[in-house]
Design an enzyme around this catalytic site. Structure first.
Site, PDB file in Angstrom:
ATOM      1  N   GLU A 248      99.658  34.480 -88.794  1.00 53.53           N
ATOM      2  CA  GLU A 248      98.407  35.834 -88.777  1.00 53.53           C
ATOM      3  C   GLU A 248      97.534  35.901 -89.974  1.00 53.53           C
ATOM      4  O   GLU A 248      97.069  36.340 -90.835  1.00 53.53           O
ATOM      5  CB  GLU A 248      99.017  37.546 -88.787  1.00 53.53           C
ATOM      6  CG  GLU A 248      99.295  37.472 -87.666  1.00 53.53           C
ATOM      7  CD  GLU A 248      99.621  39.195 -87.275  1.00 53.53           C
ATOM      8  OE1 GLU A 248      98.532  39.400 -86.873  1.00 53.53           O
ATOM      9  OE2 GLU A 248     100.328  39.899 -87.977  1.00 53.53           O
TER      10      GLU A 248
ATOM     11  N   HIS B 206     100.334  47.577 -83.398  1.00 53.60           N
ATOM     12  CA  HIS B 206     100.390  46.311 -84.228  1.00 53.60           C
ATOM     13  C   HIS B 206     100.837  47.342 -85.353  1.00 53.60           C
ATOM     14  O   HIS B 206     102.188  46.963 -85.559  1.00 53.60           O
ATOM     15  CB  HIS B 206      99.062  45.464 -83.780  1.00 53.60           C
ATOM     16  CG  HIS B 206      99.576  44.046 -84.477  1.00 53.60           C
ATOM     17  ND1 HIS B 206      98.833  43.223 -84.763  1.00 53.60           N
ATOM     18  CD2 HIS B 206     100.988  44.713 -86.083  1.00 53.60           C
ATOM     19  CE1 HIS B 206      99.127  42.563 -85.709  1.00 53.60           C
ATOM     20  NE2 HIS B 206     100.293  42.903 -86.197  1.00 53.60           N
TER      21      HIS B 206
ATOM     22  N   HIS C 283     103.178  46.444 -90.722  1.00 53.19           N
ATOM     23  CA  HIS C 283     103.336  47.194 -89.541  1.00 53.19           C
ATOM     24  C   HIS C 283     103.992  48.667 -90.026  1.00 53.19           C
ATOM     25  O   HIS C 283     105.240  48.852 -89.599  1.00 53.19           O
ATOM     26  CB  HIS C 283     104.243  46.092 -88.609  1.00 53.19           C
ATOM     27  CG  HIS C 283     103.766  44.863 -88.573  1.00 53.19           C
ATOM     28  ND1 HIS C 283     104.895  44.452 -88.086  1.00 53.19           N
ATOM     29  CD2 HIS C 283     102.573  44.552 -88.612  1.00 53.19           C
ATOM     30  CE1 HIS C 283     104.232  42.826 -88.261  1.00 53.19           C
ATOM     31  NE2 HIS C 283     102.929  42.957 -88.308  1.00 53.19           N
TER      32      HIS C 283
ATOM     33  N   HIS D 122      98.125  43.278 -95.022  1.00 51.30           N
ATOM     34  CA  HIS D 122      98.454  43.552 -93.665  1.00 51.30           C
ATOM     35  C   HIS D 122     100.374  43.670 -93.160  1.00 51.30           C
ATOM     36  O   HIS D 122     101.065  42.971 -93.779  1.00 51.30           O
ATOM     37  CB  HIS D 122      98.182  42.165 -93.005  1.00 51.30           C
ATOM     38  CG  HIS D 122      98.643  42.383 -91.299  1.00 51.30           C
ATOM     39  ND1 HIS D 122      98.120  43.297 -90.408  1.00 51.30           N
ATOM     40  CD2 HIS D 122      99.608  41.838 -90.445  1.00 51.30           C
ATOM     41  CE1 HIS D 122      98.938  42.737 -89.230  1.00 51.30           C
ATOM     42  NE2 HIS D 122      99.611  42.036 -89.516  1.00 51.30           N
TER      43      HIS D 122
HETATM   44 ZN    ZN Z   1     100.985  41.944 -88.530  1.00 48.33          ZN
END
Ligand code: ZN
Length: 264
Positions: A100, A191, A121, A119
């Site tokens: 990603e 996500h 979760h 980024h």
């Molecule tokens: Zn991710």
């Protein structure tokens, strides 16, 4: 501005020999803080085995620094690689890179003001990415940076049904960047989230308090009839609180360094 981000530190001073192709091979001082950011975000429960933090290269705005594909808590200076805004490593020297990475590349391309991206979760945020009834909103002064509207990236709108929900190419990264717009936070349906700021210390602060605010909002919503920050309060609190992001960084860095497991 003389910050620790700009202090000179060579690979030798870090006690590590630069890997071929690593950003450390250039003797770049920002790497040390990026390693610390990885460790803090794990220690504060934002990153686990997955997720990543990057910093735009302070010597070349068309490049950014990001670790190779590995758990953030285990990142060392020799694991940090340099990437172009196409999301490709300048020289990975055979090492695997994050699927990603396009999240970071396309946000840096779309937002010249952004100098760092997280980024994650982080677990309390994910429920807000799937609720049609309750949007994430700032309820405390530490999270005023969210503004009054936190966008949600719906990958089906960009790529239809049947994706793996991951942002694994430039087109998806660009679609995510469009959802983010000029905001500080974008949720990603089913996500996680992506948080941006104009410095590494500030993005770490924002990522931690995005998770804190999500927990508090979930608790407050059980009490009912929640009062949220207004746009004016969001702007004012951001100015008041984020100037002190360095205090949080110093504490979290010390706490992470004191963790025997992270020092191993
Ligand atoms: Zn991710």
């Amino acid at each position: 501005m003389a910050s620790s981000i700009h202090r000179e530190q060579s690979g030798a001073a870090l006690g590590q020999r630069p890997e071929p192709g690593s950003a450390l091979a250039g003797g770049h001082s920002l790497i040390d803080d990026l390693v610390t950011a990885n460790h803090i975000l794990f220690h504060q429960g934002v990153l686990d085995a997955f997720g990543h933090v990057s910093a735009r290269d302070d010597r070349d705005p068309s490049r950014f620094l990001l670790a190779r594909n590995m758990a953030p808590a285990r990142v060392t200076a020799g694991d940090v690689l340099e990437f172009t805004l196409d999301g490709e490593p300048v020289d990975a020297a055979g090492r695997r890179v994050y699927l990603e990475r396009f999240i970071h590349a396309e946000i840096y391309r779309a937002r010249p003001d952004v100098m760092a991206v997280v980024h994650s979760h982080s677990p309390s945020v994910v429920p807000f990415s799937v609720s049609r009834r309750t949007p994430m909103r700032p309820i405390c002064h530490m999270a005023g940076f969210m503004g009054v509207h936190v966008p949600v990236f719906e990958i089906r709108e960009a790529a239809g049904d049947g994706t793996d929900l991951l942002v694994t190419n430039g087109d998806l990264g660009a679609a995510l960047a469009r959802s983010l717009g000029q905001n500080a936070v974008v949720l990603m349906r089913g996500h996680g989230s992506t948080v941006v700021a104009d410095s590494l210390k500030r993005v770490v602060y924002r990522a931690v308090y995005t998770e804190v605010n999500a927990r508090a909002q979930l608790q407050a919503s059980q009490l009912g009839d929640v009062v949220y920050l207004t746009e004016a309060e969001g702007l004012k609190t951001t100015g008041a609180v984020e100037g002190q992001a360095g205090r949080a960084w110093d504490l979290w860095e010390a706490a992470a360094r004191a963790d025997q497991w992270l020092r191993a």
